[in-house]
Design an enzyme around this catalytic site. Structure first.
Site, PDB file in Angstrom:
ATOM      1  N   PHE A  58      -6.076   4.187 -34.321  1.00  6.67           N
ATOM      2  CA  PHE A  58      -4.693   4.158 -33.861  1.00  6.67           C
ATOM      3  C   PHE A  58      -4.151   5.486 -33.354  1.00  6.67           C
ATOM      4  CE2 PHE A  58      -4.952   0.136 -35.983  1.00  6.67           C
ATOM      5  CZ  PHE A  58      -4.254  -0.676 -35.111  1.00  6.67           C
ATOM      6  N   CYS A  59      -4.864   6.569 -33.602  1.00  2.59           N
ATOM      7  CA  CYS A  59      -4.420   7.858 -33.041  1.00  2.59           C
ATOM      8  C   CYS A  59      -4.633   7.887 -31.537  1.00  2.59           C
ATOM      9  CB  CYS A  59      -5.167   9.015 -33.695  1.00  2.59           C
ATOM     10  SG  CYS A  59      -4.797   9.173 -35.440  1.00  2.59           S
ATOM     11  N   ASN A  60      -5.586   7.132 -31.060  1.00  2.00           N
ATOM     12  CA  ASN A  60      -5.877   7.074 -29.633  1.00  2.00           C
ATOM     13  C   ASN A  60      -6.303   5.654 -29.281  1.00  2.00           C
ATOM     14  OD1 ASN A  60      -6.654   7.433 -27.006  1.00  2.00           O
ATOM     15  ND2 ASN A  60      -7.886   9.249 -27.402  1.00  2.00           N
ATOM     16  N   ARG A  82     -11.821  11.498 -40.967  1.00  2.00           N
ATOM     17  CA  ARG A  82     -10.605  10.904 -40.411  1.00  2.00           C
ATOM     18  C   ARG A  82     -11.068   9.662 -39.678  1.00  2.00           C
ATOM     19  NH1 ARG A  82      -6.574  12.996 -35.822  1.00  2.00           N
ATOM     20  NH2 ARG A  82      -4.764  11.805 -36.486  1.00  2.00           N
TER      21      ARG A  82
END
Length: 83
Positions: free
Chosen positions: A46-48, A42
């Protein structure tokens, strides 16, 4: 959803080439798929975005400029302005 006992750990890391330049997450992801069987990763920030900003030493202005340039989740631009 799997049971937590069956889940593996999360490992965050950055890769650099021989001259110390960062290797973008898009390139790492593409290379991982060449392995047989493919390595499942993964990738991206942009997830964090706060953690990404901290890890890459991005200023608030850098982050805003990245968004303004069209850099979004899922794009193929793993490196923006050398970071």
């Amino acid at each position: 959803m799997s049971h937590p006992i069956n889940s593996g750990p999360t490992v965050a890391f950055n890769l650099f080439d021989r001259d110390g330049s960062p290797i973008g997450y898009d390139e790492v992801s593409r290379l991982a798929t060449l392995n047989r069987p493919p390595i499942q990763l993964r990738t991206g920030c942009f997830c964090n975005p706060g953690a990404c900003q901290d890890a890459l030493l991005l200023s608030d202005a850098d982050v805003l400029a990245n968004y303004a340039s069209g850099h979004v989740c899922g794009d193929r631009r793993g490196i923006v302005n050398g970071k």
